[in-house]
Design an enzyme around this catalytic site. Structure first.
Site, mmCIF file in Angstrom:
data_model
loop_
_atom_site.group_PDB
_atom_site.id
_atom_site.type_symbol
_atom_site.label_atom_id
_atom_site.label_comp_id
_atom_site.label_asym_id
_atom_site.label_seq_id
_atom_site.Cartn_x
_atom_site.Cartn_y
_atom_site.Cartn_z
ATOM 1 N N HIS A 91 0.934 -1.146 0.185
ATOM 2 C CA HIS A 91 0.254 -0.052 0.107
ATOM 3 C C HIS A 91 0.854 1.368 -0.247
ATOM 4 O O HIS A 91 2.116 0.894 0.851
ATOM 5 C CB HIS A 91 -1.266 -0.182 1.452
ATOM 6 C CG HIS A 91 -0.643 -1.415 2.375
ATOM 7 N ND1 HIS A 91 -0.321 -0.873 3.401
ATOM 8 C CD2 HIS A 91 -1.387 -1.994 1.963
ATOM 9 C CE1 HIS A 91 -0.658 -1.920 4.336
ATOM 10 N NE2 HIS A 91 -0.622 -2.840 3.760
ATOM 11 N N ASN A 164 -9.480 14.699 -2.571
ATOM 12 C CA ASN A 164 -7.692 15.067 -2.511
ATOM 13 C C ASN A 164 -7.263 16.451 -2.291
ATOM 14 O O ASN A 164 -8.453 17.267 -1.454
ATOM 15 C CB ASN A 164 -6.813 15.188 -4.084
ATOM 16 C CG ASN A 164 -6.688 13.552 -4.478
ATOM 17 O OD1 ASN A 164 -6.700 12.721 -3.580
ATOM 18 N ND2 ASN A 164 -7.073 13.603 -5.683
ATOM 19 N N TYR A 378 -12.373 0.861 -5.555
ATOM 20 C CA TYR A 378 -12.011 0.429 -4.023
ATOM 21 C C TYR A 378 -12.640 -0.391 -3.124
ATOM 22 O O TYR A 378 -11.382 -1.326 -2.756
ATOM 23 C CB TYR A 378 -12.419 2.115 -3.094
ATOM 24 C CG TYR A 378 -11.952 3.602 -3.701
ATOM 25 C CD1 TYR A 378 -12.101 3.973 -5.172
ATOM 26 C CD2 TYR A 378 -10.812 4.145 -2.845
ATOM 27 C CE1 TYR A 378 -11.340 5.078 -5.291
ATOM 28 C CE2 TYR A 378 -10.874 5.063 -3.254
ATOM 29 C CZ TYR A 378 -11.274 5.786 -4.734
ATOM 30 O OH TYR A 378 -10.331 6.500 -5.352
HETATM 31 FE FE1 HDE Z 1 -8.551 6.702 -5.980
HETATM 32 N N1 HDE Z 1 -7.649 4.932 -5.111
HETATM 33 N N2 HDE Z 1 -8.735 7.124 -7.986
HETATM 34 N N3 HDE Z 1 -9.123 8.722 -6.704
HETATM 35 N N4 HDE Z 1 -7.767 7.323 -3.803
HETATM 36 C C1 HDE Z 1 -7.054 4.681 -4.511
HETATM 37 O O1 HDE Z 1 -7.674 2.956 -3.034
HETATM 38 C C2 HDE Z 1 -8.888 5.542 -8.648
HETATM 39 C C3 HDE Z 1 -9.672 9.487 -7.089
HETATM 40 C C4 HDE Z 1 -7.965 8.961 -3.775
HETATM 41 O O2 HDE Z 1 -5.502 6.641 2.094
HETATM 42 C C5 HDE Z 1 -7.009 3.353 -4.490
HETATM 43 O O3 HDE Z 1 -7.962 1.891 -1.351
HETATM 44 C C6 HDE Z 1 -9.674 4.828 -9.387
HETATM 45 C C7 HDE Z 1 -10.037 10.815 -7.146
HETATM 46 C C8 HDE Z 1 -7.739 8.555 -2.263
HETATM 47 O O4 HDE Z 1 -5.854 4.895 1.937
HETATM 48 C C9 HDE Z 1 -7.602 3.017 -5.872
HETATM 49 C C10 HDE Z 1 -9.850 6.741 -9.251
HETATM 50 C C11 HDE Z 1 -9.559 10.833 -6.247
HETATM 51 C C12 HDE Z 1 -7.342 7.761 -1.449
HETATM 52 C C13 HDE Z 1 -8.123 3.766 -5.952
HETATM 53 C C14 HDE Z 1 -9.562 7.258 -8.500
HETATM 54 C C15 HDE Z 1 -9.033 9.597 -5.336
HETATM 55 C C16 HDE Z 1 -7.407 6.876 -2.849
HETATM 56 C C17 HDE Z 1 -5.888 2.371 -3.797
HETATM 57 C C18 HDE Z 1 -10.476 7.065 -11.120
HETATM 58 C C19 HDE Z 1 -10.167 12.600 -5.689
HETATM 59 C C20 HDE Z 1 -6.208 6.891 -0.736
HETATM 60 C C21 HDE Z 1 -5.466 2.338 -2.961
HETATM 61 C C22 HDE Z 1 -11.451 6.501 -11.426
HETATM 62 C C23 HDE Z 1 -11.701 12.346 -4.973
HETATM 63 C C24 HDE Z 1 -7.117 6.655 0.417
HETATM 64 C C25 HDE Z 1 -7.119 2.436 -1.999
HETATM 65 C C26 HDE Z 1 -6.337 6.160 1.571
HETATM 66 C C27 HDE Z 1 -6.500 5.682 -3.653
HETATM 67 C C28 HDE Z 1 -8.696 4.149 -7.382
HETATM 68 C C29 HDE Z 1 -9.034 8.695 -8.428
HETATM 69 C C30 HDE Z 1 -8.443 9.638 -4.012
HETATM 70 C C31 HDE Z 1 -6.629 1.737 -6.798
HETATM 71 C C32 HDE Z 1 -9.768 4.153 -10.485
HETATM 72 C C33 HDE Z 1 -10.005 11.675 -8.210
HETATM 73 C C34 HDE Z 1 -7.368 9.903 -1.240
HETATM 74 O O5 HDE Z 1 -8.818 1.779 -5.550
#
Ligand code: HDE
Length: 708
Positions: A91, A164, A378
């Site tokens: 992670h 974010n 997620y």
């Molecule tokens: Fe994430 N994102 N994300 N993301 N994201 C993950 O889930 C994903 C996006 C964000 O502190 C993963 O648990 C896709 C936007 C944060 O544990 C995963 C897409 C935003 C965190 C995942 C996005 C985020 C993640 C990897 C596009 C801001 C950390 C580990 C469709 C709104 C959470 C996990 C923590 C984490 C997928 C785009 C924020 C892979 C498919 C836009 C803060 O599931």
């Protein structure tokens, strides 16, 4: 049932279920289940969100295809699918804290969620900050977007606002996410660079994806080199919905505003911090909370009706766009306070699993195609990361504000001990006096907004998503001169690391659509001729500037939340040290004493002063402002110590206030410090020093570096 019960509560619950609400019938579209279930009897998701209909999946119309956003269905099926297939992966880097959210203004009328309507209610939260690109062992301070993920343990199930520190995103459709992440992470053949976007593949992708341009403006701004996690803004990014008691919907954007203001480091400083303290941001957050200096954020919303959304010159479903505050002001409705460090990094910070699908009744998703993909990703990630469908039973992930209970069973690492035979629904076991388990709650359960969707199934981008440059232009033009210079400098830095010339040219061609001055300043910084502008999919237009998008001039001048370093030597005047310390602490700063040796120094009056840090391990990049209280002999000694010269030189170069006594003058001279309002002679009073230390000396910048 997943939750343990006492024998007394079991028999009471069984008795009260003697007449199950399912008797009316099944498979009829759910309309027959009209009675509400008591909170302790209703069926919930694994995260405690009450389920309104456990018979029918969410479909685009009665006879239409099932929808990806049906998290109730997917959670249930995936739990079943993975019951015997555990797996684990690594992670990313982050750190977290516990806290509390207090609602100060009700959104009743807009939402039926208790967390948004019960003023004064204190909801426990767990908040994790993270970098995006680097691995778990990477440093805290690369130029990178920061995650700001909040888990609210509400009375109606967990609400995860997984945001974010930047309000927009690189891409419009979830299907591009794996490409984006592959491009920014270390290059596939060589395994580097770690945690850096300044390389070929990232900029290759960016140049070919004009929709990323707005986000790139933010990414190249100082917001991606934050001074502290206590000083980052947070954004839900995607557009969500609020649903009221009558299931009427409005659109909503979520914002976190740090009470200390949004503050950043200088780029050179961030680079040096990476060497001085790889754990800079996590240590900063931990220390502040440990000392009782609790970081706080205001929670705000922008609410828009469908008509207001339709009137915007861009699509509210497009995550590469923001809604300027000047058009739709933020409404502050609550306060977040982080007040407790985790007890165990792995059990809590590593194992916390955020799911954008965790929403209590009254909050709902929009059709934003980026969000729609996140709704799947997620849950799926957690299954492989945490290795079991039962990750919701890990204490940090458990719904705390309410029970969670359903008929999902078994699987790797099952920690609950369900009793009885009721592991299916509907059942009539209660009629035989047995515990029949929970029931769906059509009234209090989660209901989706009934958005009309009868359209042809297509793989197309909406035409309203075609404008990729107007908001990028608005962002750039809204910045102060200082911030614009930093942004240009960051682009020059990053593109200078790109070895493929055609990639640099393509990015420059896109930048011309943002702003001609920006493009030519970057081209000049690269020493390259400007190429022709790329052809935009939709002609950009000028939007009103949005001063709310600045950092400089927006954060309060304060010593609160700042760290002051006092460099001392043997023979230093203790009264001056005491004056700086007392005044700084009184104004809210933390103070550390730095000495050539960790054992401390003997002051002029013969008394001992303990050191908190040893000079070589405490460069000035780790402090917001520094004071030099030296003796003549001490200064003489430090003139031969590179770490001391760099300490002063960097403090000056990073635009920090420098307080000094007369004996320190020779060290200032050697470090090339020139007099300015931020270089303050320390006397009996430290007032002048404290005033200068409350901010950065922006006017000094043009003296210490060539601005792009
Ligand atoms: Fe994430 N994102 N994300 N993301 N994201 C993950 O889930 C994903 C996006 C964000 O502190 C993963 O648990 C896709 C936007 C944060 O544990 C995963 C897409 C935003 C965190 C995942 C996005 C985020 C993640 C990897 C596009 C801001 C950390 C580990 C469709 C709104 C959470 C996990 C923590 C984490 C997928 C785009 C924020 C892979 C498919 C836009 C803060 O599931």
């Amino acid at each position: 049932m997943a939750r343990a019960q006492t024998p007394a509560s079991r028999s009471k619950a069984a008795a009260s279920r003697a007449k199950p609400s399912v008797a009316a019938g099944v498979g009829d579209g759910g309309e027959l289940h009209q009675s509400a279930s008591a909170p302790d009897q209703r069926i919930t998701t694994n995260h405690g969100v009450p389920i309104s209909d456990n018979q029918n999946s969410l479909k685009a119309g009665r006879r239409g295809p099932s929808l990806l956003e049906d998290f109730v269905l997917r959670e249930k099926i995936q739990h079943f699918d993975h019951e015997r297939i555990p797996e684990r992966i690594v992670h990313a880097r982050g750190n977290a804290a516990h806290g509390v959210f207090e609602l100060t203004e009700s959104l009743a009328g807009f939402s039926r969620a208790k967390v948004l309507t019960e003023v004064g209610e204190q909801t426990e939260v767990f908040v994790r900050f993270s970098t995006v690109a680097g691995g778990a062992g990477s440093v805290d301070t690369p130029r990178d977007v920061r995650g700001f993920a909040v888990k609210f343990y509400t009375k109606e199930g967990n609400w995860d606002l997984v945001g974010n520190n930047i309000p927009v995103f690189f891409i419009q459709d979830a299907i591009k996410f794996p490409d984006l992440v592959h491009a920014v992470k270390m290059e596939a053949d060589r395994g580097y660079p770690q945690a850096a976007s300044a390389h070929d593949t990232f900029w290759d992708f960016i140049g070919l994806m004009p929709e990323s341009t707005h986000m790139v403006m933010w990414q190249m701004s100082d917001r991606t080199i934050p001074r502290s996690y206590r000083m980052v803004e947070g954004f839900g990014v995607n557009t969500f919905r609020l649903l009221n008691d009558d299931d009427e919907a409005v659109f909503v954007k979520f914002h976190w505003r740090p009470r200390l203001g949004t503050q950043s480091t200088c780029w050179d400083e961030a680079v040096k911090i990476a060497g001085a303290d790889a754990d800079y941001l996590r240590r900063d957050l931990y220390d502040a909370i440990d000392k009782g200096d609790f970081p706080e954020w205001d929670f705000a919303v922008q609410i828009l009706t469908q008509e207001e959304a339709d009137a915007l010159p861009f699509d509210i479903l497009d995550a590469t766009k923001l809604i300027p505050e000047e058009l739709h002001p933020l409404r502050v409705i609550g306060k977040l306070t982080l007040n407790r460090n985790p007890d165990n990094f792995f059990a809590e910070t590593e194992q916390v699993a955020f799911l954008p699908t965790n929403m209590p009744p009254g909050i709902d998703v929009s059709e934003d195609p980026l969000l729609q993909g996140r709704l799947f990703s997620y849950q799926d990630t957690q299954l492989s990361r945490l290795g079991t469908v039962n990750f919701h039973q890990i204490p940090i992930n458990q719904a705390k504000g309410c029970p969670f209970q359903n008929f999902q069973r078994d699987g790797q690492m099952q920690m609950a001990v369900p009793r009885g035979r009721a592991n299916y629904e509907p059942n009539s076991l209660a009629e035989a006096g047995e515990d029949g388990g929970p029931r769906e709650d059509p009234v209090g359960g989660f209901r989706s907004f009934q958005a009309p969707v009868e359209q042809a199934k297509v793989r197309l981008r909406a035409e309203t998503f075609a404008d990729h440059f107007s908001q990028a232009r608005m962002f750039f033009r809204s910045q102060t001169e200082i911030e614009q210079a930093h942004l240009v400098g960051a682009l020059v830095f990053e593109l200078s690391k790109v070895t493929l010339e055609h990639v640099r040219l393509r990015v420059l061609a896109n930048l011309r659509n943002v702003d001609e001055t920006l493009a030519s300043r970057v081209a000049d910084g690269l020493g390259m001729a400007l190429p022709a502008a790329s052809a935009p999919a939709s002609k950009p237009f000028d939007m009103e500037e949005s001063p709310a998008l600045r950092i400089v001039g927006k954060y309060p001048d304060t010593l609160k939340g700042r760290l002051i370093g006092i460099l001392v030597t043997d023979g230093a005047d203790g009264a001056v040290v005491a004056s700086v310390r007392t005044s700084s602490e009184a104004a809210g700063a933390q103070v550390q004493i730095i000495a050539p040796k960790i054992g401390g120094v003997t002051l002029r009056d013969g008394s001992k002063l303990k050191a908190d840090r040893q000079l070589q391990g405490a460069p000035s990049v780790l402090f917001d402002a520094v004071a030099l209280v030296l003796s003549d002999a001490g200064c003489e000694l430090l003139l031969g110590e590179g770490a001391a010269v760099d300490f002063v030189k960097d403090a000056f170069g990073h635009l920090k206030a420098i307080g000094h006594n007369p004996a320190a003058q020779r060290l200032l001279d050697k470090a090339g410090v020139e007099p300015d309002p931020g270089v303050i002679a320390l006397g009996k009073s430290s007032k002048g020093f404290c005033a200068a230390a409350a901010t950065r000396q922006w006017n000094r910048e043009s003296k210490v570096r060539i601005l792009a």
